[in-house]
Design an enzyme around this catalytic site. Sequence first.
Site, PDB file in Angstrom:
ATOM      1  N   LEU A  63     -10.664   8.483  41.164  1.00  0.00           N
ATOM      2  CA  LEU A  63      -9.330   8.034  41.554  1.00  0.00           C
ATOM      3  C   LEU A  63      -9.405   6.940  42.603  1.00  0.00           C
ATOM      4  O   LEU A  63     -10.148   7.071  43.588  1.00  0.00           O
ATOM      5  CB  LEU A  63      -8.516   9.215  42.115  1.00  0.00           C
ATOM      6  CG  LEU A  63      -8.303  10.364  41.124  1.00  0.00           C
ATOM      7  CD1 LEU A  63      -8.086  11.651  41.853  1.00  0.00           C
ATOM      8  CD2 LEU A  63      -7.129  10.059  40.225  1.00  0.00           C
ATOM      9  N   ASP A  64      -8.665   5.882  42.391  1.00  0.00           N
ATOM     10  CA  ASP A  64      -8.549   4.828  43.396  1.00  0.00           C
ATOM     11  C   ASP A  64      -7.315   5.138  44.236  1.00  0.00           C
ATOM     12  O   ASP A  64      -6.259   4.568  44.054  1.00  0.00           O
ATOM     13  CB  ASP A  64      -8.422   3.455  42.712  1.00  0.00           C
ATOM     14  CG  ASP A  64      -8.316   2.333  43.729  1.00  0.00           C
ATOM     15  OD1 ASP A  64      -8.654   2.579  44.897  1.00  0.00           O
ATOM     16  OD2 ASP A  64      -7.891   1.234  43.352  1.00  0.00           O
ATOM     17  N   LYS A  65      -7.458   6.069  45.146  1.00  0.00           N
ATOM     18  CA  LYS A  65      -6.300   6.567  45.914  1.00  0.00           C
ATOM     19  C   LYS A  65      -6.769   6.856  47.332  1.00  0.00           C
ATOM     20  O   LYS A  65      -6.672   7.973  47.835  1.00  0.00           O
ATOM     21  CB  LYS A  65      -5.769   7.834  45.235  1.00  0.00           C
ATOM     22  CG  LYS A  65      -4.482   8.372  45.814  1.00  0.00           C
ATOM     23  CD  LYS A  65      -3.279   7.665  45.276  1.00  0.00           C
ATOM     24  CE  LYS A  65      -2.006   8.418  45.677  1.00  0.00           C
ATOM     25  NZ  LYS A  65      -0.814   7.713  45.342  1.00  0.00           N
TER      26      LYS A  65
END
Length: 578
Positions: free
Chosen positions: A459-461
């Site tokens: 996840l790019d979070k």
Amino acid sequence: MNGSAGKTKWPIEDFVPEFVKDPVCGMEVDPSSPKGGSHSHAGKTYYFCSDHCRLKFIADPSPYLSPASDPENPADSIYTCPMHPEIQQLGPGTCPKCGMSLEPRDPGDDDGGEYKEMLRRLLISTVLTLPLMGMAMAGMSAGMESTGGGWLQLALATPVCIWGAWPFYVRGFRSVQNRSLNMFTLIAMGVSVSYLYSVIAVIFPGIFPATFLAMGKVEPYFEAAAGIVTLVLLGQVLELRARKQTGAAIKALLDLAPKTARLVRKDGSEEDVPLKSVRPGDILRVRPGEKVPVDGMVVEGGSSVDESMISGEPVPVQKVPGDRVVGATLNGGGTLLIRAEKVGAETLLARIVAMVAAAQRSRAPIQSLADKVSGYFVPAVLGVSVLSFGVWAWFGPEPKMAHGLVNAVAVLIIACPCALGLATPMSIMVATGRAARSGVLFRDAEALETLRRVDTLVLDKTGTLTLGKPSVRRVEAAPGYTPEEVLHVAASLEAASEHPLAAAILAEAKARGIASGPLKNFCSVAGKGVEGVLEGRRVALGNAGMLAALNVSSSPLAEQASAMLATGQTVVYVVVEG
């Protein structure tokens, strides 16, 4: 997410395709990967949902290019089959291949009429079938000549086996007519044979040979025919109910958009107009607390906009002239004038809805296997049914023919491949609908099937998953102050705010037992923060822009603030007397 003028891009836009219309059926097609290919005509390229539509267009394009047949203005809603998406028609009906009820391509067009009709058939059939079952179990049919029990059963079973089962007869007939045998072929044959046999047994019992007699009488099987109809109706109601509930998730997405927009005319006058009448280039006013009606660009004003429905971020984004806004997002405390850019089916929300609906209608790879099996299964069941009749009629106990008939009908009904045909499309519909309610969108059924093999999620979070709302992680105080004093001032300033950050600060103050104080001269500075007077001291709260506006330096805490920002946290500054 703030972006510069006209450059804001939402992550979901990378996954939501720009759809075009199939000129034949009006179905929305992703031009980057059209299932039916494309065809150029008169200098324009057209895209198709299936080979069937493409070949019809190539054979004679003219009917599909006339205004009367423009898919943008269909005469009626287009319905399609969840198992065979290539089947398209105007208005409701049944699939000629599998017999399933067609569903509207646009979920907003489903009024639930078929569900209500099937439910009515089920309720009436149940009321009439229960006494039939009771009479059969009590052995009343054994004395039907003296009591008239056979005629009573005939009266109870006839509405069920004719009116209640009528949709199954129609679908069964069409399956034979289209040479596409399916589960309704078996149901229609089983019910009609057992019912007609029972009718003849009651009206003309003397025409039957001895091989049909049991204790000198012909046994009717009304309870079996009526029971079959009622159980199949129950299955249909459960299926339609699941589809209805799944469609509700898409309708909920559609309902996110406002129904009207505030149009600003060239002469300066303003008027509330239906959303469907808004055109690209129109200037619209979005007042505080209203939803943005369409995708567009801010041309005047400033405000914070809650874009959580698109980005998942709970903190509103400040908008100034030149920034893009997306339809159905929630405007904050300021007024915006926006220029409409994308309206109707072109808005991001409409494309999301279309993508979810298309995913529900798409076919998973495993479904092709079920279709192949069904193609051989139904003819095999018919053959086994005939064989069963022959075996019982030749080797079975007396009455041989009656036993043969009953067991042949039993084979037709019990072997009905309802689950085989419904399992995959129903699981896809329920899964995509359930996911949509949770904010998860699937592009197609193949992605849903592939997901079961996923063992790692990247996840790019900012390195973590959030709960969808912020919380206070740290409170840093400048020399001479305590964290409790900082929270007291912050909670007092945020006491009347509905901002997500304000809710987090108030929750933290409550958890620590810190009460807010009476605030005077409250003032909100758009895009920066708030200020006022607390217990005789001028106080303020906001972002770095607020510090600059107040000419206050953050140097005492600059190092801590930089460390927080580096880990993806949001920093809020509290100012007391400069």
